[in-house]
Scaffold this active site. Structure first.
Site, short mmCIF file in Angstrom:
data_model
loop_
_atom_site.label_atom_id
_atom_site.label_comp_id
_atom_site.label_asym_id
_atom_site.label_seq_id
_atom_site.Cartn_x
_atom_site.Cartn_y
_atom_site.Cartn_z
N GLY A 80 -5.95 6.74 15.41
CA GLY A 80 -5.78 7.73 16.45
C GLY A 80 -7.05 8.51 16.75
N PHE A 81 -7.96 8.59 15.79
CA PHE A 81 -9.14 9.43 15.98
C PHE A 81 -10.38 8.66 16.39
CE2 PHE A 81 -6.44 11.46 12.83
CZ PHE A 81 -6.20 12.67 13.45
N ASP B 41 -0.72 13.73 9.40
CA ASP B 41 -0.55 12.30 9.62
C ASP B 41 -0.55 11.52 8.31
OD1 ASP B 41 -0.07 10.04 11.07
OD2 ASP B 41 -2.12 9.80 11.82
#
Ligand SMILES: *[C@@H]1O[C@H](CO)[C@@H](O)[C@H](O)[C@H]1NC(C)=O
Ligand SMILES: *[C@@H]1O[C@H](CO)[C@@H](O)[C@H](O)[C@H]1NC(C)=O
Length: 835
Positions: free
Chosen positions: A517-518, A632
């Protein structure tokens, strides 16, 4: 005939040298034109045998005795220093003839020295005035013959053809193919030695007592040997020939490598060399200590090993020290002024060295656990402490150096901070050798720009621009800047890399090892060959200052169960993070194997991973300065080190994604991963550390069951796995929940405890979930566990879109910004960070 006359000139010593040279030259001219050079050498070879009473002198024609096929020559070899020789054995039929054995530790001798095999069988090396420099002590052993074999072994035998003495069992610094290093024998090159220990290990030692390299079979036996094969395999074998430990050269079985040897080099490293026929040169195929800076004492006393652009190099820790010999940095450093630290009792101070450790093999005195200031203060107060290292790896261990020799290693990849006692004020690295940090340089440049504007001449501007360009380029091309800018940061602060440096270390972002996601993660190699994971962050709109603050927070976390942040890059729009590299990838790879052949984690390892993960998260929540909510937690973000210890990754990143511009928030906010999200995410309620506890509970259940919680499988009767599992637990069918891949090899009590903990963690009400600290104690069995109530089924969760977690700038509270964001493809794909 001319030649014979010249050799008769023996009685005129002054002219003898000149004459012998002339003789050789004439002989060569004469013979090589008619018979070729080889025939001249053949005269000295004599089938490899050496008659008793033979003598070699560098001043005469016969400088060498050759082996049968003239592969090796024993005798006087030019030492490299003009007019001086070394007595030894070297290859004789290649362009770059390496010395493989030498007499008297390779002592250099003049042209008037001699080497002879006495009539009584003793080998003697004498200098010009007849002093014995070395001898084999075989005078009374009945030696009748001597032969230099074609494998490079020089052998003295008695009348029964028994070997009395040979160079293979009396090695100096080299092992040849066919030569066996027996227990108790060693290669030596002061202060270093290489030996095969009776306990079955090969070791490299400094001054005979500090073991800085230690590998092997750990099978105790006096009959073990270590040897190098023709193919390039170096192995420890037992008496029946079984190989207990092996290492292969990079040119293993390569046919164009015709000669091989293992050598203890003057830098304390042991290397395997191969002669490459094609390039007609020696190549290193293997070295024992991969990182030269880990060789004890290589940089001398008080010396510090660092890597520059070309490789490892030695420097002094600061201006409190000066090089003993500026031309030879390996000689180490001395204090400036040069006095004993004990004599400076009222003016002592501690010099702090960031990212530095004093090598300890093994630790010299009692380690103790304490903080960084404890470590510094205790060393300062202790009369015997010279230096100390605090291991910033989360263990909080402080190591004292009390001996009068220190060997330091400084690298951005070392988390430790060290202190060394100095007399007077602690100095920094002299500014002449320390490049200016990029940040301060850009300030200088802008000040210069204003001045120029005031002056206002275009000419000046042009000059300054050129200067800026020059400064900038010089900065970007230097790998050194990171090494030194770290000195500008406070303790525990991360290292700043330039974008160019990271581009270079990742070979222009070539090897992708994961994405999430990053952003995308690439494998990189630091100058000292240690591996790093470089994460290129995507969609981070944060300003440079804010980014640096968050990075500082992340890197102030030091825990054994957290992946360590080494550094960062913030340049223009580029935002990158540099982490330690975990080659064992992440937990999901082991829990949900894609192929039958994958390694299965046993129960003990699983429990250890569960505990490690819990400890890492507990540290983030409760112990570090700014509480960090992970947001997360999932198996993809739990990495495993070489020993399968859990290392939590990707923490602190939610905060990086501070959204100011609401038009962009759906793009910018970070996604939690479905299947692990606490119900409060959906309900738009505040996210707290208890949300992480929920995610952890889900992961724990997966560790036990080996199944994805959100998989709706036949086993769970089309219900969510966690709901089904709780029913089974209620019915007492614990075994149904456990991963069948474990084959029943479990500790029932531990498993039951873990299952109960996981059900407590996934309670709907955050307040009902235990804190992470409590989870650790419960798993360890230090807290009694009550029977958990049923977790409410969240059937709706799996169908929901990805959820965005964003942390407000003010603190650790997280609020859900957009529950209605469209499902992003990456949210369902594995968020593997390192592989
Ligand atoms: C021998 O080497 C192994 C590593 O290969 C190491 O684990 C072991 O501790 C060593 N044994 C001794 C007695 O040092
Ligand atoms: C790196 O160190 C070596 C050895 O000390 C030196 O010869 C070389 O010039 C240095 N290179 C740079 C780029 O500073």
């Amino acid at each position: 005939m001319v030649c014979v006359k010249l050799t008769l000139g023996e009685r005129v010593p002054v002219t003898r040298f000149v004459c012998s040279r002339l003789y050789k030259f004439l002989l060569l001219c004469l013979v090589s034109s008619t018979f070729g050079y080889d025939d001249v050498l053949a005269e000295g070879s004599n089938n490899g045998t050496v008659e008793l009473g033979s003598v070699l002198r560098p001043s005469e024609q016969l400088m060498l005795w050759y082996s049968t096929e003239r592969k090796f020559g024993l005798g006087f070899h030019p030492s490299g220093n003009d007019g001086l020789y070394v007595l030894g054995i070297a290859y004789s039929d290649i362009k770059d003839p390496a010395l493989v054995w030498s007499a008297g530790s390779g002592i250099q001798i003049g042209v008037q020295s001699s080497f002879r095999l006495d009539n009584n069988g003793n080998l003697v090396l004498q200098d010009e005035i007849g002093r014995v420099l070395w001898q084999s002590n075989t005078g009374n052993s009945g030696v009748v013959s001597a032969v230099l074999e074609d494998n490079g072994n020089f052998v003295l035998k008695n009348g029964n053809s028994t070997v009395v003495w040979d160079t293979f069992t009396n090695p100096t610094d080299t092992l040849l193919v066919g030569q066996k290093l027996a227990v108790g024998r060693r290669l030596e090159l002061y202060p270093y030695s290489f030996s095969l220990e009776p306990y079955g290990n090969l070791t490299l030692k400094w001054k005979g007592n500090i073991t800085y390299w230690n590998v092997g079979a750990s099978e105790s036996s006096k009959t073990l040997t270590a040897s190098l094969s023709n193919e390039g395999l170096f192995a420890i074998s037992n008496s029946s020939g079984a190989q207990l430990w092996v290492t292969r050269s990079s040119d293993y079985t390569d046919n164009s490598t015709t000669l091989r040897r293992i050598k203890l080099d003057p830098d304390g490293n042991l290397r395997s060399y191969g002669w490459h026929e094609n390039s007609q040169s020696w190549h290193v195929g293997w070295s024992a200590v991969e990182d030269q800076c880990l060789v004890y004492g290589w940089c001398g006393n008080f010396g510090m090993c660092v890597y520059n652009d070309t490789g490892p190099t030695c420097t002094c820790p600061s201006a409190n020290f000066v090089a003993v010999d500026p031309k030879d940095p390996q000689q180490g450093c001395k204090r400036e002024p040069d006095i004993d630290i004990q004599e400076c009792s009222n003016n002592q101070s501690m010099l702090e060295l960031e990212h530095t450790e004093f090598l300890s093999y093994p630790p010299e005195s009692d380690d103790f656990y304490g903080g960084i200031s404890d470590c510094e203060e205790n060393c300062a107060k202790s009369g015997s402490c010279i230096a100390a290292t605090i291991l910033n790896d989360g263990s909080g261990m402080c190591r004292f150096k009390t001996t009068n020799f220190t060997s330091a290693y400084q690298s951005i990849t070392i988390p430790s901070t060290s202190y060394i006692k100095v007399c007077g004020e602690p100095q920094r690295v002299p500014s002449s050798t320390m490049p200016v940090a990029p940040s301060s340089r850009s300030i200088k440049v802008s000040v210069a720009g204003i001045v120029v504007a005031v002056v206002g001449t275009l000419l000046f501007l042009a000059i300054i621009e050129t200067a800026i360009w020059w400064f900038f380029c010089r900065n970007n091309s230097g790998g050194l800047s990171a090494q030194y800018t770290l000195l500008d940061y406070a303790s525990g602060a991360p290292v700043q890399f330039s974008y160019e440096e990271l581009k270079r270390s990742t070979k222009n972002f070539k090897e992708k090892v994961g994405s999430g996601g990053f952003g995308t993660v690439y494998k990189g190699t630091m100058p000292n060959r240690s591996l790093v994971a470089v994460k290129k962050l995507e969609g981070i709109e944060q300003g440079d200052k804010q980014f640096r603050m968050e990075v500082a927070t992340i890197s102030s976390t030091h825990h054994l169960n957290l992946v360590r942040l080494i550094g960062f890059c913030s340049e223009g729009r580029h935002r990158l993070l540099v982490y330690e590299f975990m080659k064992n990838t992440s937990l999901d790879v082991f829990l949900f194997p894609s192929s039958e052949k994958s390694r299965i984690l046993d129960w003990e390892t699983r429990l250890n991973i569960a505990l490690g993960t819990a400890r890492g998260i507990a540290y983030l929540h409760e112990e570090c300065r700014d509480c960090i909510i992970h947001c997360d937690i999932k198996p993809e973000n739990i990495l495993l080190d070489d020993n399968l210890n859990a290392k939590v990754s990707d923490f602190g990143l939610a905060k990086l994604n501070n959204v100011r511009d609401h038009r962009n928030h759906t793009l910018n906010s970070i996604r939690g991963t479905r299947g692990y999200l606490a119900p409060e995410w959906l309900a738009n309620l505040p996210i707290t550390s208890k949300s992480d506890v929920f995610s952890y509970g889900m992961v724990l259940l997966e560790i036990i069951s080996g199944k994805r919680n959100f998989d709706i499988s036949v086993t769970s009767g089309r219900r969510k796995f966690s709901t089904w599992a709780f029913d089974e637990f209620e019915k007492g069918n614990i075994l149904n929940i456990i991963d069948e891949k474990l084959g029943g090899q479990i500790n029932a009590e531990q498993v039951e405890r873990a299952i109960q903990v996981s059900f407590w963690c996934i309670q709907e009400q955050p307040s009902q979930r235990p804190s992470m600290g409590k989870v650790v104690k419960m798993l360890e069995g230090l807290l009694p566990i009550e029977k958990p109530p049923a977790p409410k089924p969240f059937e709706g969760l799996q169908s929901s879109a990805s959820i965005n977690c964003s942390v407000s700038a003010s603190g650790s509270m997280v609020s859900v910004l957009a529950a209605s964001a469209p499902p992003a493809s990456s949210s369902s794909s594995a968020d593997v960070f390192l592989s």
